[in-house]
Design a protein around this motif. Structure first.
Motif, PDB file in Angstrom:
ATOM      1  N   ARG A   1       0.852  -1.421   0.165  1.00  0.00           N
ATOM      2  CA  ARG A   1       0.229  -0.380   0.362  1.00  0.00           C
ATOM      3  C   ARG A   1       1.030   0.903   0.505  1.00  0.00           C
ATOM      4  O   ARG A   1       0.317   2.404  -0.198  1.00  0.00           O
ATOM      5  CB  ARG A   1      -0.622  -0.205   0.905  1.00  0.00           C
ATOM      6  N   PHE A   2       2.254   1.706   0.535  1.00  0.00           N
ATOM      7  CA  PHE A   2       2.762   2.390   0.844  1.00  0.00           C
ATOM      8  C   PHE A   2       3.463   2.669  -0.984  1.00  0.00           C
ATOM      9  O   PHE A   2       3.123   4.540  -1.186  1.00  0.00           O
ATOM     10  CB  PHE A   2       4.068   2.080   1.280  1.00  0.00           C
ATOM     11  N   ILE A   3       3.730   1.676  -1.775  1.00  0.00           N
ATOM     12  CA  ILE A   3       4.543   2.281  -3.087  1.00  0.00           C
ATOM     13  C   ILE A   3       3.137   2.405  -3.850  1.00  0.00           C
ATOM     14  O   ILE A   3       3.552   3.356  -4.744  1.00  0.00           O
ATOM     15  CB  ILE A   3       4.992   0.848  -3.848  1.00  0.00           C
ATOM     16  N   THR A   4       1.107   1.588  -3.564  1.00  0.00           N
ATOM     17  CA  THR A   4       0.829   2.613  -4.062  1.00  0.00           C
ATOM     18  C   THR A   4       0.198   3.731  -4.457  1.00  0.00           C
ATOM     19  O   THR A   4      -0.017   3.967  -5.266  1.00  0.00           O
ATOM     20  CB  THR A   4      -0.088   1.103  -4.529  1.00  0.00           C
TER      21      THR A   4
ATOM     22  N   CYS B   1      -5.683   1.126  -1.329  1.00  0.00           N
ATOM     23  CA  CYS B   1      -4.791   0.430  -0.403  1.00  0.00           C
ATOM     24  C   CYS B   1      -5.466   0.419   0.463  1.00  0.00           C
ATOM     25  O   CYS B   1      -4.683  -0.528   1.430  1.00  0.00           O
ATOM     26  CB  CYS B   1      -3.894   1.809  -0.032  1.00  0.00           C
ATOM     27  N   LEU B   2      -6.700   0.907   0.785  1.00  0.00           N
ATOM     28  CA  LEU B   2      -6.837   0.439   1.847  1.00  0.00           C
ATOM     29  C   LEU B   2      -7.470  -1.141   2.493  1.00  0.00           C
ATOM     30  O   LEU B   2      -7.244  -1.832   3.442  1.00  0.00           O
ATOM     31  CB  LEU B   2      -8.096   1.103   2.753  1.00  0.00           C
TER      32      LEU B   2
ATOM     33  N   SER C   1      -1.553   5.001  10.788  1.00  0.00           N
ATOM     34  CA  SER C   1      -1.596   5.599   9.160  1.00  0.00           C
ATOM     35  C   SER C   1      -2.961   4.654   8.338  1.00  0.00           C
ATOM     36  O   SER C   1      -3.352   5.717   8.031  1.00  0.00           O
ATOM     37  CB  SER C   1      -0.222   4.752   8.180  1.00  0.00           C
ATOM     38  N   THR C   2      -2.968   3.332   8.587  1.00  0.00           N
ATOM     39  CA  THR C   2      -5.141   3.442   8.348  1.00  0.00           C
ATOM     40  C   THR C   2      -5.231   4.549   9.133  1.00  0.00           C
ATOM     41  O   THR C   2      -6.623   4.257   7.681  1.00  0.00           O
ATOM     42  CB  THR C   2      -5.360   1.584   8.770  1.00  0.00           C
TER      43      THR C   2
ATOM     44  N   TRP D   1      -8.166   7.038   6.318  1.00  0.00           N
ATOM     45  CA  TRP D   1      -9.613   7.193   6.118  1.00  0.00           C
ATOM     46  C   TRP D   1     -10.082   8.418   6.499  1.00  0.00           C
ATOM     47  O   TRP D   1     -10.702   8.357   5.334  1.00  0.00           O
ATOM     48  CB  TRP D   1     -10.095   6.171   7.103  1.00  0.00           C
ATOM     49  N   ILE D   2      -9.277   8.890   7.442  1.00  0.00           N
ATOM     50  CA  ILE D   2      -9.298  10.725   6.950  1.00  0.00           C
ATOM     51  C   ILE D   2      -9.469  11.469   6.314  1.00  0.00           C
ATOM     52  O   ILE D   2     -10.049  12.448   5.304  1.00  0.00           O
ATOM     53  CB  ILE D   2      -8.701  11.243   8.627  1.00  0.00           C
TER      54      ILE D   2
END
Length: 311
Positions: free
Chosen positions: A212-215, A262-263, A285-286, A290-291
């Motif tokens: 998810r970081f790279i994406t 990513c989520l 980070s999750t 969302w925020i």
């Protein structure tokens, strides 16, 4: 006197803040007196064509601003007011970002112990790199203004400007300060994103790597490019239009889609890729993502409302 209001409002963008209002008031009075004399001689109000001729003869807003104290040697006097502001805000933004990077590295070191050895240098923004960034962009900006001299000043483009292109005096405008600062900050953000992950491909954007970081970085790069393009245009055409707001909405929608993608990825995959990453930071980070999505959706609604209001 709507033409005068529009014209003076445009000139004010290029004037130094310390005497902007005084100069604008002087210009307003000067133009109003000249118009009254012309209308008295002709015994009728000026037509739009006559207004255009008058303002064109008076000069492009940047040229007029130059007559009131703005001057420079690196670029032509006509473009110097804008050049000076861009360089000033570039240096201020670079200094601010450097300080923020130092503070963040110390906080990250104390809280998570992830930057113990090199601190801010790990962010790619040590002092030498900050200085290099500022100098490189200064050279780039100066070169850009030299090219602008060739096509805008020497070629007579400024003399051929059409007063009819002036936006209404009360039109929603982006201030020159905010346009320059946002452009610089987004450019810096794009550089940082590239340093964090230079990889950019369809596989990255689609999340095939389950990272998810790279994406996320891939989608943020797209957003940065679109937003940067809009604010560079706002430097020269500061009033908001449906097209500019539509571009911001596209950037918001693409980024929201990327974050949602990513989520949907399992958090365990990120921990496998970065085993040193604290689990607590991953949970935080999750929540942040969302925020972030909710903020983007809210901005989409705001921008959409403003587009509808322009009908």
């Amino acid at each position: 006197m709507n033409w005068i209001d529009r014209y003076v409002a445009e000139i004010k963008r290029y004037l130094p803040a310390k005497n902007r209002d005084d100069v604008a008031e002087e210009l307003q009075s000067l133009l109003e007196e000249e118009v009254l004399e012309l209308e008295a001689d002709r015994e009728r109000p000026l037509t739009d064509a006559e207004w255009h001729d008058l303002l064109r003869e008076f000069g492009h807003p940047m040229q007029v601003a130059t007559r009131y104290g703005a001057n420079g040697a690196l670029v032509s006097a006509a473009l110097y007011p804008l050049y000076r502001k861009v360089v000033t805000y570039l240096l201020a933004a670079t200094a601010l970002i450097y300080v923020v990077a130092i503070v963040w590295s110390i906080v990250a070191d104390v809280t998570w112990g992830v930057m113990t050895e090199q601190r801010a240098v790990n962010l790619g923004f040590g002092f030498s790199e900050a200085w290099s960034f500022a100098v490189n962009w200064l050279v780039f900006i100066t070169l850009g203004f030299h090219i602008a001299d060739r096509y805008l000043v020497n070629a007579g483009t400024l003399q051929r400007w059409n007063p009819d292109s002036l936006p209404p005096a009360m039109a929603e405008r982006e201030t020159l300060l905010s346009s320059i600062l946002v452009s610089i900050l987004v450019a810096v953000w794009l550089v940082i994103l590239h340093r964090l992950s230079p990889e950019f491909s369809a596989a990255v954007l689609s999340g095939e790597q389950d990272n998810r970081f790279i994406t996320l970085i891939g989608w943020l790069k797209i957003q940065a490019v679109v937003v940067l393009a809009v604010y560079l245009v706002l430097l020269f055409k500061p009033h908001w239009t449906k097209g500019k707001r539509a571009m911001i909405m596209v950037a918001d929608a693409l980024t929201a889609f990327g974050i949602a993608l990513c989520l949907s990825m399992p958090a365990e995959a990120l921990l496998q890729a970065y085993p040193q990453l604290p689990e607590g930071l991953l949970r935080v980070s999750t929540i942040v993502l969302w925020i972030w999505v909710m903020g983007l959706l809210a901005d989409l609604l705001v921008q959409g409302y403003k587009v509808v209001q322009r009908r």
